[in-house]
Design a protein around this motif. Structure first.
Motif: not given
Length: 470
Positions: A52-54, A383, A419-422, A469
């Motif tokens: 998962f993209q942080w 995303i 896929r991610g959380y920004y 992570s």
């Protein structure tokens, strides 16, 4: 001549009572206002999948400084009554000086433990005059990407985040479909220059916000209040996205890159769930702000309609396949209260018990869950490209982060392909018409000294990122 607001009221009042009742019941069933009992929820039960993209996010005009674009000019102008257009008369000027301080800011990103930095490239710096590309500006963004990669951080680039070069603005920008070719040309040039370093590309940030604020509410440049023109601009932004998508994917190695759009979704809820006019206005606003674009990507059909205007309709089946992912921005919801005022037939108003952010909307984590459910139907990966809180006193940020990430986690458990959380934003910045009043940053910025300081509430995000992570 009957005003737009009056026509809204007359269209409701002319309907038979039985139909109004059926309409209200139908809307209640189709649009439940999701509410969770947070006293019964354990936020630490969240879970996120491997890989998962942080990340964190910014935009060029808000942080870089020394821009010369449509917003720079707008900030220096005044309303008809002589008052500044920006809160407190603020101007971006040097902003966070991120253009010069990006290396130290990358160290701040690294210290958060995140692996992605979403930022935008400033069109006005890269192409200050039509057809003239500044290679030094392009090289600057190459250097940013190289520094990010050296720090173990993945760059994600947004091609358009609200700002236009003055030459493009003065020819009507996205008001004219013929102008889209200039944005496509710019996008191709940036892509060819940065593709060795960037795999994920966002074409346009929040087309509905750009449209409604600039062409309906008139509080952003170009400051027009023309619903018909707003519909054309919104349509042209979707066309622009599709053409850029096709242009980038048609490159020899285009299949190796992910290209998507960033869509803000704001649920609209009626103040009175038994008031048909509250529901009717919610439906209008949702169609303009949310559903029109979502329909385009699901069916290839776009429509934009308000009472008293000619409906803008557009069909392009290429819209269906023009997303490798969708970037979702969500912060909260809006509560709509109709009123007997021919000049302003509704306003946004919240219940007294709702916990408000510094912006005019509350902490409502269920909003991001609801928004995910809506974009999930497009059947492409999601995303979360922006989510965060304006919290000057830093007394809500921790709770906001915990609860919104709980909502994201819940959606993933229920099958959403996220896929991610920004987080928005890396640091305090120039928040458009709100100037420097709103403090979204994980890092507080002293705009006199340019010193960045990690906020206490931000540490909760760092803890969660570290936990998932491993």
């Amino acid at each position: 001549m009957i005003s737009l607001k009056t026509k809204v009221w007359l269209s409701i009042l002319a309907a038979p009572a039985a139909l109004i009742f059926i309409y209200v019941i139908t809307m209640q069933v189709r649009n439940p206002e999701t509410r969770w009992d947070w006293n019964e929820i354990e936020v630490d039960t969240i879970d996120f999948p491997p890989g998962f993209q942080w990340g964190v996010a910014t935009s060029s005009h808000q942080v870089e400084g020394n821009c010369n674009n449509n917003w720079s000019r707008w900030e220096a102008s005044f309303k008809a009554d002589g008052t500044p257009r920006i809160h407190n008369g603020d101007r971006s000027i040097v902003a966070c000086d991120h253009w010069n301080r990006y290396k130290e800011d990358i160290e701040l990103i690294k210290a958060l433990g995140v692996s992605v930095y979403r930022f935008s490239v400033e069109w006005s710096k890269i192409e200050p005059e039509a057809g003239h590309f500044d290679e030094s500006a392009i090289q600057h963004y190459r250097d940013v990407c190289l520094a990010l990669k050296a720090a173990g951080i993945t760059p994600v680039v947004t091609l358009h985040h609200f700002t236009n070069p003055l030459w493009f603005e003065d020819m009507g920008a996205f008001e004219n479909e013929a102008n889209i070719r200039y944005f496509v040309r710019f996008s191709q040039r940036v892509f060819d220059s940065l593709k060795d370093h960037v795999a994920i590309w966002c074409t346009i940030n929040e087309p509905a916000v750009y449209t409604t604020q600039g062409y309906f509410n008139g509080v952003w440049p170009p400051g027009k209040q023309n619903p018909q023109l707003a519909g054309e601009v919104m349509k042209n932004l979707l066309v622009a996205h599709t053409r850029v998508y096709e242009a980038l994917k048609s490159r020899v190695d285009g299949k190796n890159y992910q290209v998507g759009i960033v869509k803000n979704v704001f649920p609209f809820d009626p103040y009175n769930r038994w008031n048909p006019i509250d529901w009717f206005v919610c439906s209008i606003l949702d169609g303009v702000f949310n559903q029109g674009a979502l329909d385009y990507f699901q069916t290839g059909k776009f429509s934009f309609s308000l009472p008293g205007m000619d409906k803008v309709k557009y069909i392009n089946k290429s819209g269906i396949g023009s997303l490798d992912f969708i970037g979702l921005n969500n912060y909260s919801h809006q509560r709509v209260k109709s009123q007997l005022n021919p000049k302003e037939f509704f306003r946004f108003e919240f219940y007294p018990n709702e916990e408000m952010t510094d912006m005019f909307y509350p902490i409502y984590p269920e909003a991001i869950y609801r928004s995910i459910k809506r974009v999930k139907d497009i059947n492409v990966p999601i995303i979360i490209t922006e989510n965060g809180i304006a919290d000057k006193n830093d007394d809500h940020r921790r709770r906001y982060i915990e609860r919104y990430l709980y909502a994201v986690s819940k959606a993933i458990k229920e099958g959403a392909d996220i896929r991610g959380y920004y987080y928005w934003s890396l640091m305090d910045n120039f928040e458009w018409s709100e100037g420097y009043e709103m403090k979204f940053g994980l890092y507080e910025v002293d705009f006199t000294t340019q010193i960045r300081t990690l906020r206490e509430g931000s540490k909760r995000y760092m803890d969660i990122v570290a936990r998932f992570s491993q």
